[in-house]
Write a protein that holds these residues in place. Sequence first.
Motif: not given
Length: 514
Positions: A111, A114-115, A137, A179, A182, A187, A190
């Motif tokens: 998390t 990726y963010v 991811e 998330l 995003l 979001r 995902i």
Amino acid sequence: MTLKVYASRMSQPSRAVLIFCKFNGIEFEEVKIDFEKREQFSPEYKEVNPMRKVPTIVDGRFKLFESHAILIYIASVFPQVAHHWYPADLFKRAKIHSVLDWHHLNLRRGTAGYVHNSTVAPLLGVPLNPKAAAEDEKLLRSSLYKLETVWLKGSGRFLLGGNQPSIADLSLVCEIMQLELLDEQDRNRILGPYKKVQQWIEDTRKATQPHFDEVHKALFRTKERLQKQRTAGANSETESNVKPILSSKMINGIEFEEVEVGMFKREQLSPESTLIGSNDVLFTPQVSGIEFEEFKIDFKKREQFSPEYEEINPMNKVPTIVDGRFKLFESHAILIHLASVFPQVAHHWYPADLFKRANIHSVLDWHHLNLRHGAVGYVLNSSVAPLLGEPLNPQAAAEGEKLLCLSLYNLETIWLKGSGRFLLGGNHPSIADLSLVCEIMQLELLDEQDRNRILGPYRKVRLWIEDTRKATQPHFDEVHKALFRTKERLQKQRTAGANSETVSNIKPILSSKM
């Protein structure tokens, strides 16, 4: 004296601790740490937390950091905390520990990485990194899949089939809330496939209202700010001038490669208890006289992916224990469970004293993304990658060395501070000593000169390794025989000047803990 909680509401772990305290009616003073003003590096805050991270609590004269350790401590010490948050039942508690241990190097890393790399890096004045974001991811999606199919398996609304939330639910949901930063479409892409996860997030949110929404206000303000920038088509130069508002926990989403190959021998000791595992877990039963059966999981034959093993551990990892019908994975959770359930285990391994126990939890939580990642990254990328058919990676090795040296420095100056021979000033080893020493033993695979260069400056660390080794003999040397055989093999290759093509043809013989 009122409990003090040092926190930043943009920090996922901080939010979990704040929500927990508010929901359970615990009186506390929230001390906000402003990262924009670099307050985490102030002399005053360093006295509170020498790691200079959030969250931290101060309860009278007792100081504690690492959010999972904090949540366990508060649930154990304050009587008004409802039982479901951290049950007294040792088997339910072990499962919570397992989830929390899994969190560090799976959901948290996926998390945060990726963010950061896909969306918010420009807020910190650094460019986006699409390649890193793609790797993050993969880990994030894998973690969400495991949440959906393993941890949320069953008819309950919460983790592990519960009908009421635990500290694990709160910690992991606060992680996933990142998330929200995003783009909405990203979001949804995902999270969209994971209906159970989405429902669980909402159930945890409802179960902790109104505090959940109140504590998350800062996150949603940042979300609105990012949405306005996207709408306006803000360029990277504009974004880089936005004030830093992300917590240190987010920007420290550490990337690492987890190597899973192992070799274990099998001994018939008792049909009642089975242990499939790695060095640190094996020591506790041996030193404490626990009867167990040790199984070898052959990664060359991909036995970790066999239907039989997947029934035992759906994560396809080692170590795992089976005690009757009870199955448990994640090594720290296993060590805690063994020390709690088997009466012959000496008190010093996992003391009943809640303050000593909290400090052990703090060390174990710190281990995951610090010493473990540093040692793995450096040893793999500087020395042993060719054994796995991969090239050496000097850049990754350099990054691994930085984290490893920082971790050793913190071991020397913080965890080994005091007159005792073991961590936290103890005169006898704990499960934390055993786990961390087994991690450092992987440095034996380095060239002798390189190992001495890394460990040389840390006299206390070297003495502590030897003290832990002596305290767990003869089992320490016996369990490490495979490691030393690999060391000898590598030394012969270096002496002979074996080239990378020759090395890449050697059978994988490294343990999964590497």
